[in-house]
Write an enzyme that holds these catalytic residues in place. Structure first.
Site, PDB file in Angstrom:
ATOM      1  N   ASP A  49       0.840  -1.210   0.000  1.00 59.59           N
ATOM      2  CA  ASP A  49       0.000   0.000   0.000  1.00 59.59           C
ATOM      3  C   ASP A  49       0.871   1.254   0.000  1.00 59.59           C
ATOM      4  O   ASP A  49       0.360   2.375  -0.073  1.00 59.59           O
ATOM      5  CB  ASP A  49      -1.011  -0.014   1.150  1.00 59.59           C
ATOM      6  CG  ASP A  49      -0.360  -0.034   2.518  1.00 59.59           C
ATOM      7  OD1 ASP A  49       0.878  -0.169   2.598  1.00 59.59           O
ATOM      8  OD2 ASP A  49      -1.094   0.083   3.523  1.00 59.59           O
ATOM      9  N   ASP A  88      -1.143  -6.186  -0.215  1.00 60.89           N
ATOM     10  CA  ASP A  88      -1.429  -5.551   1.077  1.00 60.89           C
ATOM     11  C   ASP A  88      -2.917  -5.315   1.270  1.00 60.89           C
ATOM     12  O   ASP A  88      -3.610  -4.876   0.342  1.00 60.89           O
ATOM     13  CB  ASP A  88      -0.764  -4.165   1.120  1.00 60.89           C
ATOM     14  CG  ASP A  88       0.453  -4.122   2.022  1.00 60.89           C
ATOM     15  OD1 ASP A  88       0.673  -5.069   2.797  1.00 60.89           O
ATOM     16  OD2 ASP A  88       1.191  -3.129   1.925  1.00 60.89           O
ATOM     17  N   LYS A 118      -1.140  -9.377   2.909  1.00 57.30           N
ATOM     18  CA  LYS A 118      -0.322  -8.913   4.037  1.00 57.30           C
ATOM     19  C   LYS A 118      -1.163  -7.942   4.860  1.00 57.30           C
ATOM     20  O   LYS A 118      -1.909  -7.143   4.295  1.00 57.30           O
ATOM     21  CB  LYS A 118       0.958  -8.219   3.559  1.00 57.30           C
ATOM     22  CG  LYS A 118       1.777  -7.645   4.730  1.00 57.30           C
ATOM     23  CD  LYS A 118       3.185  -7.261   4.334  1.00 57.30           C
ATOM     24  CE  LYS A 118       3.317  -5.923   3.679  1.00 57.30           C
ATOM     25  NZ  LYS A 118       2.902  -4.765   4.502  1.00 57.30           N
ATOM     26  N   GLU A 120      -0.973  -5.463   8.668  1.00 61.36           N
ATOM     27  CA  GLU A 120      -0.122  -4.931   9.729  1.00 61.36           C
ATOM     28  C   GLU A 120      -0.705  -5.269  11.098  1.00 61.36           C
ATOM     29  O   GLU A 120      -1.925  -5.234  11.266  1.00 61.36           O
ATOM     30  CB  GLU A 120       0.005  -3.406   9.580  1.00 61.36           C
ATOM     31  CG  GLU A 120       0.694  -2.989   8.300  1.00 61.36           C
ATOM     32  CD  GLU A 120       0.837  -1.478   8.152  1.00 61.36           C
ATOM     33  OE1 GLU A 120       0.605  -0.742   9.133  1.00 61.36           O
ATOM     34  OE2 GLU A 120       1.184  -1.035   7.042  1.00 61.36           O
ATOM     35  N   GLU A 187       9.712  -4.160  10.130  1.00 61.60           N
ATOM     36  CA  GLU A 187      10.112  -2.861   9.568  1.00 61.60           C
ATOM     37  C   GLU A 187      10.680  -1.925  10.620  1.00 61.60           C
ATOM     38  O   GLU A 187      10.140  -1.792  11.719  1.00 61.60           O
ATOM     39  CB  GLU A 187       8.897  -2.188   8.884  1.00 61.60           C
ATOM     40  CG  GLU A 187       9.263  -0.830   8.282  1.00 61.60           C
ATOM     41  CD  GLU A 187       8.268  -0.287   7.266  1.00 61.60           C
ATOM     42  OE1 GLU A 187       7.284  -0.971   6.947  1.00 61.60           O
ATOM     43  OE2 GLU A 187       8.521   0.841   6.790  1.00 61.60           O
TER      44      GLU A 187
END
Ligand code: KIV
Length: 273
Positions: A49, A88, A118, A120, A187
């Site tokens: 994204d 994402d 994916k 978060e 990250e």
């Protein structure tokens, strides 16, 4: 009779099996031509994204929609043959409930044909990850610096220096691995933490700004190609300066048009002399 040769794509199981082995090479791709250039060289193409910032000029990834991700996911699937393609889930498309996450992840998988999604989050997303995986949707998790949480995290900054934060990222990594994620993006974390996580969890850690101590690396392609001038993260090595080449080519073209010396068909690519 069809003579088409089909290439088997790298699967999420193949990526999972690389834990502790040959490093997993990942780059982002948002378009069919870029996917085609990168595909022979990488194991995994991430339709991140980050496209909101890199392609659309947004300040954060928060304005990216599910429809945008699906269209770019389709393009990357059309442009690639071999890499494992992961798309994402954008902000707001999975955080509300595991049912909402399943509905939107299933739509991404169905409409793009990608291998996985994916999302978060760590401990708080573990139940959702388990729900998706148990229902046939492979999940790549994303811990540490989470761009979709930029406003609660106080900006884009390195994570895991403070003991409490490092403990949280460790708990997040263990939780997503336990929940069935096939790999996890780590990250913006400091090297000792990335190293410890990589030793501790059972799935490949894919680092971005998290040191070489991970099982693989992912970067934004436009960053390594010099195509995103807005911001250059410190950890990114620039392997080419395509932005400069684009600018030079446009300047040469403009000069020729203005001088009325624009070349005829004999100078065009693809025309036989
Ligand atoms: O959106 C993205 O491109 C990402 C990578 C930077 C890991 O999440």
């Amino acid at each position: 009779m069809s003579t088409q040769v089909t290439t088997k794509r790298i699967s999420t199981r193949d990526i999972r099996a690389r834990k502790g082995g040959e490093p997993v090479v990942c780059l982002t791709a948002y378009t069919a031509p870029m996917a085609g250039f990168l595909d022979p060289h990488v194991d995994l193409l991430l339709v991140g994204d980050s496209l909101g910032m890199v392609l659309y000029g947004m300040d954060t990834t928060l304005g990216v929609t599910l429809d945008m991700m699906i269209e770019h996911g389709k393009a990357v699937m059309r442009g690639s043959r071999r890499a494992c393609v992961v798309v994402d889930m954008p902000f707001g498309s999975y955080q509300e409930s595991k049912e909402q996450a399943f509905r939107n992840a299933a739509r991404i998988m169905r409409e793009t044909g990608c291998a996985a999604v994916k999302l978060e989050g760590g401990v708080e997303m573990a139940e959702t990850i388990r729900f998706l995986v148990e229902r046939g949707i492979p999940v790549m998790a994303h811990v540490g610096l989470r761009p979709q949480a930029v406003h609660t995290a106080g900006g884009f900054r390195a994570h895991g220096r403070a003991e409490e934060e490092a403990a949280q990222i460790r708990a997040d990594s263990l939780a997503v691995a336990e929940a069935g994620a096939f790999s996890v993006v780590v990250e913006g974390t400091v090297e000792p933490l990335a190293r410890a996580l990589t030793a501790e969890i059972s799935i490949p850690t894919i680092g971005i700004g998290a040191s070489p101590a991970c099982d693989g690396q992912v970067l934004v392609s436009e960053d390594i190609l010099g195509l995103f001038a807005e911001f250059q993260p410190k950890f990114v090595k620039r392997y080419a300066n395509l932005g400069e080449l684009v600018s030079q080519a446009a300047a040469s073209y403009a000069e020729e048009v203005r001088a009325r010396s624009f070349p005829g068909p004999e100078h065009c690519f693809g025309v036989k002399k």
